[in-house]
Write an enzyme that holds these catalytic residues in place. Sequence first.
Site, PDB file in Angstrom:
ATOM      1  N   VAL A  52       0.859  -1.184   0.000  1.00  0.00           N
ATOM      2  CA  VAL A  52       0.000   0.000   0.000  1.00  0.00           C
ATOM      3  C   VAL A  52       0.900   1.240   0.000  1.00  0.00           C
ATOM      4  CG1 VAL A  52      -1.839   1.258   1.190  1.00  0.00           C
ATOM      5  CG2 VAL A  52      -1.759  -1.247   1.315  1.00  0.00           C
ATOM      6  N   PRO A  53       0.929   1.996  -1.099  1.00  0.00           N
ATOM      7  CA  PRO A  53       1.804   3.175  -1.175  1.00  0.00           C
ATOM      8  C   PRO A  53       1.205   4.379  -0.438  1.00  0.00           C
ATOM      9  CG  PRO A  53       0.615   2.935  -3.231  1.00  0.00           C
ATOM     10  CD  PRO A  53       0.233   1.752  -2.359  1.00  0.00           C
ATOM     11  N   CYS A  54       1.154   4.267   0.879  1.00  0.00           N
ATOM     12  CA  CYS A  54       0.521   5.296   1.710  1.00  0.00           C
ATOM     13  C   CYS A  54       1.131   6.680   1.510  1.00  0.00           C
ATOM     14  CB  CYS A  54       0.640   4.909   3.181  1.00  0.00           C
ATOM     15  SG  CYS A  54      -0.213   3.385   3.598  1.00  0.00           S
ATOM     16  N   HIS A  55       2.390   6.722   1.131  1.00  0.00           N
ATOM     17  CA  HIS A  55       3.055   8.015   0.950  1.00  0.00           C
ATOM     18  C   HIS A  55       2.433   8.823  -0.189  1.00  0.00           C
ATOM     19  CE1 HIS A  55       5.080   5.410  -1.952  1.00  0.00           C
ATOM     20  NE2 HIS A  55       5.417   6.507  -2.610  1.00  0.00           N
TER      21      HIS A  55
END
Length: 104
Positions: A52-55
């Site tokens: 999950v590329p939360c950034h």
Amino acid sequence: MSGTVFGAFYDVVRRIPAGSVSTYGQVARLAGMPRSARLVGYAMASCQDPTVPCHRVVDRFGGTKAAFDTFAPGTQRALLEAEGVAFRLDGTVDLEQCLWTPES
């Protein structure tokens, strides 16, 4: 219940391509919970899943959050810049240029 709700947010965030960002509110709307932007923030801050590329999720002004600066101050910005995300002089993401527009 939060695992299911968070999972819906994570599914949306996984779709954000490198070089683009989404806002907390946009993720909430796309997950079918339009008034849950704050909950999206909690989901991103607590995510332990590296897929999950939360950034790639920023606030409505394009601001980054210290919660993503796990290694050092500026980590979220550095990750986004490495993907080609443009920042304005005030330090916020240029949303006009980098906001993700998903296909329906």
